[in-house]
Structure formats: C-alpha cells, structure tokens
Design a protein around this motif. Structure first.
Motif, short mmCIF file in Angstrom:
data_model
loop_
_atom_site.label_atom_id
_atom_site.label_comp_id
_atom_site.label_asym_id
_atom_site.label_seq_id
_atom_site.Cartn_x
_atom_site.Cartn_y
_atom_site.Cartn_z
N GLY A 256 33.17 19.26 57.26
CA GLY A 256 34.20 19.72 56.33
C GLY A 256 33.70 19.77 54.90
N ALA A 257 33.03 18.71 54.46
CA ALA A 257 32.52 18.66 53.09
C ALA A 257 31.46 19.73 52.85
N ARG A 258 30.61 19.96 53.86
CA ARG A 258 29.56 20.97 53.69
C ARG A 258 30.15 22.38 53.64
N VAL A 259 31.16 22.64 54.45
CA VAL A 259 31.83 23.94 54.41
C VAL A 259 32.49 24.15 53.04
N ALA A 260 33.17 23.12 52.54
CA ALA A 260 33.81 23.23 51.23
C ALA A 260 32.79 23.52 50.14
N GLY A 261 31.64 22.84 50.20
CA GLY A 261 30.60 23.09 49.21
C GLY A 261 30.07 24.51 49.27
N PHE A 262 29.87 25.01 50.48
CA PHE A 262 29.41 26.39 50.66
C PHE A 262 30.44 27.38 50.10
N LEU A 263 31.72 27.15 50.39
CA LEU A 263 32.77 28.05 49.93
C LEU A 263 32.89 28.04 48.41
N ARG A 264 32.76 26.88 47.81
CA ARG A 264 32.82 26.80 46.34
C ARG A 264 31.70 27.59 45.70
N GLU A 265 30.49 27.45 46.22
CA GLU A 265 29.35 28.19 45.67
C GLU A 265 29.57 29.70 45.79
N ARG A 266 30.05 30.12 46.95
CA ARG A 266 30.28 31.55 47.17
C ARG A 266 31.41 32.05 46.26
N ALA A 267 32.45 31.24 46.12
CA ALA A 267 33.56 31.62 45.24
C ALA A 267 33.10 31.75 43.80
N ARG A 268 32.29 30.81 43.35
CA ARG A 268 31.79 30.87 41.96
C ARG A 268 30.99 32.16 41.74
N ALA A 269 30.11 32.49 42.66
CA ALA A 269 29.30 33.70 42.51
C ALA A 269 30.17 34.94 42.46
N ARG A 270 31.13 35.06 43.38
CA ARG A 270 31.99 36.25 43.43
C ARG A 270 32.89 36.34 42.21
N LEU A 271 33.50 35.23 41.82
CA LEU A 271 34.43 35.24 40.70
C LEU A 271 33.72 35.45 39.38
N ASP A 272 32.54 34.89 39.22
CA ASP A 272 31.79 35.07 37.98
C ASP A 272 31.47 36.54 37.75
N VAL A 273 30.99 37.20 38.80
CA VAL A 273 30.66 38.63 38.68
C VAL A 273 31.92 39.44 38.39
N ALA A 274 32.99 39.19 39.15
CA ALA A 274 34.21 39.99 39.01
C ALA A 274 34.86 39.77 37.64
N ALA A 275 35.00 38.53 37.22
CA ALA A 275 35.67 38.24 35.95
C ALA A 275 34.91 38.82 34.77
N ARG A 276 33.59 38.68 34.79
CA ARG A 276 32.80 39.21 33.67
C ARG A 276 32.79 40.74 33.67
N ARG A 277 32.83 41.33 34.85
CA ARG A 277 32.89 42.80 34.93
C ARG A 277 34.19 43.31 34.33
N TYR A 278 35.31 42.69 34.72
CA TYR A 278 36.60 43.15 34.19
C TYR A 278 36.72 42.84 32.70
N ALA A 279 36.22 41.69 32.26
CA ALA A 279 36.27 41.36 30.84
C ALA A 279 35.49 42.40 30.03
N ALA A 280 34.32 42.81 30.55
CA ALA A 280 33.51 43.80 29.85
C ALA A 280 34.24 45.14 29.74
N GLN A 281 34.99 45.50 30.78
CA GLN A 281 35.76 46.74 30.74
C GLN A 281 36.81 46.71 29.64
N LEU A 282 37.26 45.50 29.31
CA LEU A 282 38.29 45.33 28.28
C LEU A 282 37.68 44.96 26.93
N ASP A 283 36.36 45.02 26.85
CA ASP A 283 35.64 44.67 25.62
C ASP A 283 35.94 43.23 25.20
N ARG A 284 35.97 42.35 26.19
CA ARG A 284 36.18 40.93 25.94
C ARG A 284 35.05 40.15 26.62
N ARG A 285 34.99 38.85 26.32
CA ARG A 285 33.94 38.01 26.88
C ARG A 285 34.55 36.74 27.47
#
Length: 201
Positions: free
Chosen positions: A82-111
């Motif tokens: 359970g703990a290992r799955v949670a760790g894997f999911l957190r890492e994957r979530a961080r990677a996906r959300l970091d890319v998506a949030a920064r992409r949308y922020a850039a579209q809005l000329d924000r950081r």
C-alpha cells in the motif's frame, strides 16, 4: 472498517454547540455515510484506477513499481504494498500536475511559484495569493482530462482569485471543462475510497 465523520469547528464556536449541531443533522449524516462507496484497502490482488484505467496490483520484481496496461507490479514485502503504491502515485501525480499547471499558467502569462501535493478530503486544489498551487495527489486516479481540468482551474486563479464569471470564462478559454466538472461531481468521492496505509483505516 469504520467510517468516520470529521467536523471542522469555526473559531468562536464551542464544542457543545458543534456537538448539538451534529446531533441535529444526524439523519442527514447517516444518509450521506450510507451513500459513500465502500473503502478499498490497497494490497496484492486489489484493483484501483490509475489515470482512469483500472489495474490489478500484482507482485513485482526488482526495486521499482511498474505500471502495465492492466497491472501495477509492486516489488517487496506484502505489508509494504500500500505504501509503495501510494508513493508511486504521488510521484506520477506530481509529474503530470507540474507539467499541466505550468502549461496553463504560461497560456495565461502567469507563473506558478510553487506546487505541492496533499491529500485533502474536501478540495482537489487551491491557489494562494502568492502563486502557490496545491493539488490532491489522488487526481492521478481520475481520467487524464479530469486532472488537466483541475490544473487549468487552479492556474486560472492566478488571474482571478474568485469564482466570478470572468474566472469561468478564463477556465473555458484554456480547457474543455464541462465533462471533467461533471465527472468530479459524480465520481470524485470514489477517489477517496482507496486506503494505502494502516493509519487511514
């Protein structure tokens, strides 16, 4: 496993008043608890969604959790799955959300100043006045377009720190939001049914 109700009491409200309010709303609370999905303890053999697609948790080899088309292979001792799955999911979530949030922020000329992940029960994300974004790592369980929508939603708060018509126009201008919003309203609660550690039980 027992289901729990957590009460957040506003400053200035006594414990007695909070208990009285809960007792007054007891029937409503029972009704909603009954509608909550049964919890799933993540261990070998259990199934859970990753990016909207269900995978079966199976024993793995080596040191890393491996995501397959139909499985999630987890090496190591069974009690650590359970703990290992949670760790894997957190890492994957961080990677996906970091890319998506920064992409949308850039579209809005924000950081984006900083991005953090948590496991809140009542929100999928938040934006501070200093440009810090917070997201629920459980969004990685949802279909990709749902995670994308929440990233766009919070990025739009970098422009409008409210839910005004201008805010919603901004969100609609950078992503397709209606289907993901509907999915979260209908299915979002199910993302909290997965328990990964004993502390959650």
């Amino acid at each position: 496993m027992r289901r729990r109700v957590t009460a957040t009491v506003p400053a200035g409200v006594s414990e007695r008043a909070a208990v009285a309010f809960a007792e007054e709303k007891a029937d409503w609370i029972r009704k909603h608890l009954g509608a909550c999905p049964e919890p799933v303890v993540v261990t070998l053999g259990s199934a859970l969604p990753v990016e909207g697609h269900f995978r079966r948790v199976v024993p793995g080899q080596g040191r890393r959790v491996v995501l397959g088309p139909e499985s999630l292979a987890v090496p190591g001792a069974a009690e650590q799955v359970g703990a290992r799955v949670a760790g894997f999911l957190r890492e994957r979530a961080r990677a996906r959300l970091d890319v998506a949030a920064r992409r949308y922020a850039a579209q809005l000329d924000r950081r984006v100043a900083r991005l953090t992940l948590r496991d809140p029960k009542s929100r999928w994300g938040s934006c501070s006045s200093t440009g810090n974004l917070m997201f629920s790592w459980r969004l990685i369980l949802a279909p990709p377009e749902v995670l994308d929508y929440v990233a766009a939603h919070e990025a739009a708060h970098l422009v409008h720190m409210d839910h005004s018509a201008r805010f919603w126009d901004t969100v609609a201008g950078i992503c397709d939001m209606e289907a993901p919003r509907t999915w979260l309203k209908r299915e979002g609660e199910t993302l909290h049914r997965y328990e990964f550690t004993r502390a959650e039980r």
